[in-house]
Design an enzyme around this catalytic site. Structure first.
Site, mmCIF file in Angstrom:
data_model
loop_
_atom_site.group_PDB
_atom_site.id
_atom_site.type_symbol
_atom_site.label_atom_id
_atom_site.label_comp_id
_atom_site.label_asym_id
_atom_site.label_seq_id
_atom_site.Cartn_x
_atom_site.Cartn_y
_atom_site.Cartn_z
ATOM 1 N N HIS A 14 0.870 -1.188 0.000
ATOM 2 C CA HIS A 14 0.000 0.000 0.000
ATOM 3 C C HIS A 14 0.899 1.227 0.000
ATOM 4 O O HIS A 14 1.255 1.776 1.041
ATOM 5 C CB HIS A 14 -0.915 -0.026 1.235
ATOM 6 C CG HIS A 14 -1.948 1.054 1.250
ATOM 7 N ND1 HIS A 14 -3.144 0.920 1.916
ATOM 8 C CD2 HIS A 14 -1.986 2.291 0.693
ATOM 9 C CE1 HIS A 14 -3.863 2.028 1.778
ATOM 10 N NE2 HIS A 14 -3.162 2.869 1.036
ATOM 11 N N HIS A 16 1.569 4.776 -2.489
ATOM 12 C CA HIS A 16 1.251 5.648 -3.618
ATOM 13 C C HIS A 16 2.543 6.320 -4.072
ATOM 14 O O HIS A 16 3.137 7.086 -3.309
ATOM 15 C CB HIS A 16 0.220 6.700 -3.217
ATOM 16 C CG HIS A 16 -1.078 6.112 -2.752
ATOM 17 N ND1 HIS A 16 -2.147 5.900 -3.599
ATOM 18 C CD2 HIS A 16 -1.470 5.675 -1.532
ATOM 19 C CE1 HIS A 16 -3.140 5.366 -2.916
ATOM 20 N NE2 HIS A 16 -2.758 5.209 -1.660
ATOM 21 N N HIS A 194 -9.392 0.919 -1.693
ATOM 22 C CA HIS A 194 -9.391 1.591 -0.397
ATOM 23 C C HIS A 194 -10.818 1.546 0.155
ATOM 24 O O HIS A 194 -11.774 1.870 -0.557
ATOM 25 C CB HIS A 194 -8.983 3.055 -0.555
ATOM 26 C CG HIS A 194 -7.518 3.265 -0.791
ATOM 27 N ND1 HIS A 194 -6.804 2.598 -1.760
ATOM 28 C CD2 HIS A 194 -6.634 4.099 -0.180
ATOM 29 C CE1 HIS A 194 -5.537 3.019 -1.733
ATOM 30 N NE2 HIS A 194 -5.413 3.925 -0.769
ATOM 31 N N GLU A 197 -11.496 3.646 5.632
ATOM 32 C CA GLU A 197 -10.629 4.647 6.257
ATOM 33 C C GLU A 197 -11.507 5.804 6.734
ATOM 34 O O GLU A 197 -11.568 6.118 7.913
ATOM 35 C CB GLU A 197 -9.569 5.139 5.269
ATOM 36 C CG GLU A 197 -8.645 6.200 5.849
ATOM 37 C CD GLU A 197 -7.702 6.810 4.810
ATOM 38 O OE1 GLU A 197 -6.704 7.413 5.231
ATOM 39 O OE2 GLU A 197 -7.971 6.696 3.593
ATOM 40 N N ASP A 275 1.788 4.031 2.848
ATOM 41 C CA ASP A 275 0.778 4.855 2.185
ATOM 42 C C ASP A 275 1.409 5.983 1.372
ATOM 43 O O ASP A 275 1.740 5.796 0.208
ATOM 44 C CB ASP A 275 -0.216 5.389 3.226
ATOM 45 C CG ASP A 275 -1.565 5.772 2.644
ATOM 46 O OD1 ASP A 275 -1.763 5.619 1.423
ATOM 47 O OD2 ASP A 275 -2.441 6.200 3.406
ATOM 48 N N ASP A 276 1.551 7.166 1.970
ATOM 49 C CA ASP A 276 2.157 8.344 1.311
ATOM 50 C C ASP A 276 3.265 8.867 2.218
ATOM 51 O O ASP A 276 3.124 9.897 2.884
ATOM 52 C CB ASP A 276 1.099 9.432 1.083
ATOM 53 C CG ASP A 276 -0.033 8.957 0.189
ATOM 54 O OD1 ASP A 276 0.128 9.003 -1.036
ATOM 55 O OD2 ASP A 276 -1.083 8.539 0.727
#
Length: 340
Positions: A14, A16, A194, A197, A275-276
């Site tokens: 996961h 990005h 996704h 969340e 994630d980011d």
């Protein structure tokens, strides 16, 4: 513990790639492309990373993408991240990318893809880091816009293993993309989304039952529905959790409130991811460290989380077996009793 976290072979599922754009690289690319940024310094950019929720992050995230203009920009972005993978013993990664966000800026699909793929190929040769791509559909846009991106992806299936769903979750339920996912499934893509969340448990259920995904990205709010939890446990549906992302976006107030340990104790198949990471104060090692410290995880639990990441990947079986054996050798060498 820290040495174990840093040295064990890991996979990340996961991630990005646009979310790995560090402020320093953002400034370099802006200068190279003759663009001005609404920030005077790296510190100013980092100060803007005080997010209140998912949407406040997305506003900054899409703004930062503006510096990505050329094939070389996408190469540099991707190779910088894959170099960090090598440093953190991340041996395999599945990266999301958001072509719609670039197409809307007039950047050709081929420009984005060629830069990313060239970096992936070089990293495999030079860094021994293996990777695959997942095209994420932007859920705040309509399904027709997503279908156009899917059509572009079909021509590049040698490089794109799966289709995902990201961006603003609230008021954009999985059911909105029923036809797109059906077409993607028929085309042979692996499917993720996704869910849970921002959205409640019904978003997770919709992703599983309507979109028929093979993996849920996040999934925190699945715990609102214990019948759904039982279904996820029975299916051994992987959940790609992102602890520091959830902390930064105020999904949880502190890491010790994160559902990771509860999910593990419920028998759910969870993984740790970043994630980011450029925006959320930590790559994969930092996420593992945060949950280990918050929950006092034991070595065998850390190995279990790493094992889950390989098992939940979209690698061919022989490559999964290769990495799982590598992890087990590491475990034996470090005298970690798995399954204890």
């Amino acid at each position: 513990m820290q040495n174990l976290i840093e040295k064990m072979p890991k996979a990340e599922l996961h991630l990005h790639i646009e979310g790995t754009l560090e402020p320093e690289l953002m400034f370099d690319l802006a200068k190279r492309n003759g663009l001005s940024l609404p920030y005077d310094s790296v510190d100013d950019i980092r100060a803007a990373y005080d997010f209140q929720d998912l949407q406040s992050f997305l506003d900054v995230y899409y703004q930062g993408m503006a510096v990505l203009q050329t094939e070389q920009d996408f190469f540099d972005l991707t190779f910088h991240y894959l170099q960090r993978c090598a440093d953190q013993n991340i041996v395999y990664v599945e990266m999301f990318f958001d072509p719609q966000a670039h197409l809307s800026r007039g950047i050709a699909f081929e420009t984005v893809l060629k830069g990313i793929i060239r970096a992936m190929q070089q990293a495999k040769t030079d860094l021994q880091v293996e990777s695959q791509l997942i095209l994420s559909i932007l859920r705040h846009l309509d399904e027709d816009d997503g279908l156009k991106a899917l059509d572009l992806a079909i021509a590049y299936q040698d490089y794109i293993v799966g289709i995902g769903l990201d961006s603003s979750e609230r008021n954009n339920p999985p059911e909105k993309f029923r036809s797109l996912y059906q077409k993607a499934r028929q085309a042979g893509f692996r499917l993720v989304a996704h869910a849970g969340e921002e959205g409640d448990a019904s978003y997770v259920r919709g992703a599983v039952e309507v979109l028929r995904v093979e993996r849920i990205d996040h999934g925190n709010n699945a715990l609102q529905d214990m019948k759904l939890v039982a279904k996820l446990r029975e299916m051994q549906m992987p959940l790609t959790l992102c602890p520091l992302s959830n902390l930064k976006l105020k999904v949880v107030e502190k890491v010790s409130e994160h559902p990771l340990l509860k999910m593990m104790n419920l028998g759910l198949k969870v993984t740790v991811n970043s994630d980011d990471p450029a925006y959320f104060d930590g790559y994969l090692v930092e996420n593992f460290t945060a949950v280990q410290e918050a929950f006092q995880l034991k070595p065998n639990q850390l190995i279990e989380l790493a094992k889950n990441s390989f098992e939940a990947s979209f690698l061919p079986q022989e490559r999964k077996a290769h990495y799982l054996e590598k992890l087990m050798r590491f475990s034996r060498k470090n005298r970690v009793l798995t399954g204890a």
